[in-house]
Design an enzyme around this catalytic site. Structure first.
Site, short mmCIF file in Angstrom:
data_model
loop_
_atom_site.label_atom_id
_atom_site.label_comp_id
_atom_site.label_asym_id
_atom_site.label_seq_id
_atom_site.Cartn_x
_atom_site.Cartn_y
_atom_site.Cartn_z
N SER B 336 -5.83 3.51 -4.88
CA SER B 336 -4.92 4.16 -3.94
C SER B 336 -5.26 5.62 -3.71
O SER B 336 -5.72 6.30 -4.62
CB SER B 336 -3.48 4.09 -4.46
OG SER B 336 -3.08 2.76 -4.64
N HIS B 450 4.42 2.61 -5.57
CA HIS B 450 3.95 1.64 -6.57
C HIS B 450 4.78 1.67 -7.85
O HIS B 450 5.00 0.64 -8.47
CB HIS B 450 2.46 1.86 -6.86
CG HIS B 450 1.58 1.47 -5.72
ND1 HIS B 450 1.47 0.16 -5.29
CD2 HIS B 450 0.79 2.19 -4.88
CE1 HIS B 450 0.64 0.09 -4.25
NE2 HIS B 450 0.21 1.32 -3.98
#
Lengths: 508, 508
Positions: B336, B450
């Site tokens: 990410s 997340h």
């Protein structure tokens, strides 16, 4: 595939057939930990389900595992166990009234200081803290007025299989309400229905044309759920999906492979006058010659979605689709059952016979001058026709004779009786459809459905459904509702506004 | 397909890229009657749109035609015209406060008589009229607390194309809120967002694997909306849909042919340490050898759905599907971006430099003994490394040198500078991800996404994204978030409860 044919079964449209067990319970995926023995007595199981209910409802973010344990456990319960859980859900997780009263006190005090007294607080004080506080309070109060189970229902809906489970819950709840009509249960039903309406918004539903190419798992559901004109065999089903016929279903992504509601359409040269022409073995016309799209059956599949009008949007979208695909089709009409006619007529006859007896006694005792509740159900010439058709008259009145005749469905087998009944039954049926109301809406559930969708009553047809159920429900009469494209919106709005029913001149 | 790469573009996940015109306006299907001339000045058009708005909002059942006229008219307006309509919607159709106050007065009087004073009115008085009245009042009050535009939004959502139109409205509203943060506009946004969350419940969304077999109309949307790692050409796109790769989209029936959000997955032997290995031309491994499903991009497509967490359920369903289909895959992780790292670091450096200057002045004037707000951003050995790497020191402190270096992205081209920056940037990045919070949540939007979904911070990777944007946003560092299947729920709940961030031992 057998089904009972009780006269009370308004098996169409707004009310789906109530199967004894609406949705077969799958074996629980995982037995709830507190009751690892699947043969444990229901009492123990119910307490474990109650545990998972509490775990799910009291958490800010209920865990998917707890929700699954609850739904698996609930499905494994018997009727009594389920009812106990529903009572607990409704009562133990009701509106938090103490909090509501607190917030109301705050809200009123803010209003009283004049800060929130303005109808448009945001317009004048663009970024005023007081306006912000007012909006925050209103939002808080609106949320506090929701029952505590609100978040649980939302979370359950977000689970895989959750929407279907909530439909099971509601079906059980409706059955429970039939036994005990408690305000707290009605409130749960009202709230759950409100949420289901939102979740089942037409925007979330996909229209799919069901054809012979669809999987058997889907087709068998069509056979099982067809509530208006039972599908007798595979050939019958194939004909309803073949040339000159259409079947459309409304599907929700959370309930795949099973329509929530489906509609069957016949493409014809003209509006059919009997269901026999639609269902029986006449070869269909070439589709390019069709002038009329006849909606001859609408069935919903989920008893738990009762009262949620999915059919309205389904009809609208099907009409739009057919207009686009088949420009030659100019007539959009139904051939519909009249599920409440006979029930209404028999009740009417019984009450008038009672009134007539009372009146007779009164007249004998020289007291009264006729009840104002009396009405002439039969015209003099109709009464005469019936008296002539029945051989032994023995002094009975026309309405008594009519009541006797209608007690069984045998009269259709006699040409003489049929001929004598045609005129009064057709006249009374037209009156029943167009004028009998309950809270401003048509008494007949199917009539109310089509009228609120913007249809008009176009024609009623004698001997249009000669099945046992058809004779029992409506004396074999069926009705064509007509959707005049240019008037749908106008008719729908005048019906919902003033209850005005549009009928063709031939009926009045 | 060109896109600006501003450092502020948190183009991922919760915030989609704001296209100048989020959804191209189709030519109005039918010009609103009041303004038949399409080239009429915006002022005239706005008044006509306002007319249709009033017709739609004030009707109990807004007509589809009026709703269509409104949405067509609205789309034809320029920015100013749209903002005027949004202000009118928010202000003129606000909560009916007079009615709320009336209902509150009734509710309080019922409560005061003791009848509604009971927390469980339904439990004791099964069919009591008082309990019924209380529930009716609560429902009435809950409804009155809804703004008057509530029914209009519901009706619009039920229209074909309505959901997409409401997303356009919300995108415009968010832009307007950026200019004028009025409480009444915030209330409209809050209510609309609340409704969108309900309508976009995971139950209403369908998961679809996007492949090279999908229509070009869909694939071109993937290219246009990929917000994390731009798709350069058709070959790049084909690779992302081919062997060793997966792309899944979440679709809503009301917005066909266009995912609301989509996720790209690489099937790898191990968790990748750089985006280059994922995107560049290495031949993919045989899928049966894959041990790791690496989520390397999540993009949402509708700016109007900002703040609605669709990705959480998408991730969950994709993980479930991959587990079922690919039992050899044991590791579910992301690679990410860290969109906010550089912005945070530069702000930190600037404020510390400022503080250091103040402190110096204070020390010169013999006043203070060092600010308590000072902190050591760089460790002594890191400072020394940086000073050695930069040739001309001229008395500047380490943080000043670091600020100078980071002002452009040129430092990556120097091996010496890169080597000197690695240790401090990696350490500060770990701290930024794991410890920098805003209202108890991770400051970094992607980290917050997340972590709230139940991931942990597993590893950060140096020179993992060497694109201009990657260097600019995060000094080229990327992070692996790890979804440990057995801990997802526990981590999600501890993060949302206490803000606790799980990190691997190597990071702390």
């Amino acid at each position: 595939m057998t089904r009972s044919q009780t006269p009370k079964s308004l098996a169409v449209l707004l009310r789906a057939r109530m199967h004894p067990d609406p949705i077969p319970s799958p074996p629980p995926a995982a037995a709830p930990p507190a009751s690892p023995n699947p043969s444990a007595p229901p009492a123990a199981a119910a307490s474990s389900v109650r545990h998972w209910l509490h775990a799910s409802v009291s958490a800010a973010y209920p865990s998917p595992a707890a929700l699954d344990c609850f739904s698996d456990g609930y499905r494994s319960l018997d009727r009594g166990g389920r009812h106990e859980i529903l009572r607990s859900l409704a009562t133990d997780y009701d509106v938090p009234r103490a909090r509501v009263r607190d917030l109301i006190r705050q809200y009123v005090s803010v209003s009283a200081t004049g800060e929130g007294d303005d109808e448009h607080p945001g317009a004048e004080r663009e970024d005023g803290g007081a306006a912000s506080a007012l909006y925050r309070m209103e939002r808080g109060l609106r949320e506090a007025l929701r029952p505590k189970y609100a978040g649980f229902l939302e979370a359950m809906n977000a689970q895989p299989g959750g929407l279907k489970f909530l439909a099971v819950i509601r079906a059980d709840l409706l059955a429970l309400l039939g036994e005990e009509n408690a305000p707290v249960l009605r409130a749960l039903d009202g709230y759950l229905k409100e949420k289901l309406v939102t979740w089942l918004s037409p925007a979330a539903l996909a229209l799919h044309q069901i054809t012979w190419d669809d999987p058997a798992t889907l087709l068998e559901k069509i056979v099982a759920y067809e509530a208006v004109h039972p599908i007798r065999n595979l050939i019958d089903l194939k004909r309803r999906l073949g040339v000159g016929r259409r079947c459309f279903g409304y599907f929700h992504p959370a309930i795949p492979g099973e329509p929530l509601i489906f509609i069957e359409v016949a493409l014809l040269k003209d509006m059919a006058t009997s269901i026999q022409e639609v269902l029986l073995d006449v070869p269909p016309i070439a589709e390019c010659e069709a002038k009329c799209a006849l909606f001859y059956s609408i069935s919903s599949t989920q008893p738990g979605l009762s009262g949620i009008n999915l059919g309205k949007f389904l009809l609208k979208r099907v009409i739009d689709m057919l207009r686009r695909d088949m420009p030659s089709v100019q007539i959009f009409a139904t051939l519909s059952p009249i599920p409440g006619f006979m029930q209404w007529l028999l009740a009417k006859l019984a009450s008038q016979i009672k009134l007539a007896e009372t009146e007779l006694q009164e007249r004998n005792s020289l007291e009264g001058a006729g009840s104002t509740f009396r009405e002439s159900i039969l015209l003099p010439e109709e009464e005469k026709l019936i008296q002539n058709a029945v051989e032994q008259v023995d002094g009975k009145q026309g309405i008594e004779l009519l009541q006797d005749i209608l007690k069984s469905t045998q009269w259709v087998k006699s040409d003489k009786l049929s001929a004598a009944l045609k005129s009064p039954l057709m006249r009374l049926c037209a009156r029943y459809l167009a004028r009998e109301k309950k809270r401003g809406k048509a008494l007949d559930a199917v009539a109310n459905f089509h009228l609120q969708n913007g249809a008009m009553i176009e024609r009623i047809n004698w001997m249009a459904d000669q099945s046992e159920k058809g004779i029992e429900q409506s004396g074999g009469i069926m009705v064509n509702y007509l959707y005049r494209l240019e008037s749908i919106e106008e008719y729908a709005s005048s019906y919902s506004g003033t209850g005005h029913t549009h009928t063709s001149p031939s009926l009045s």
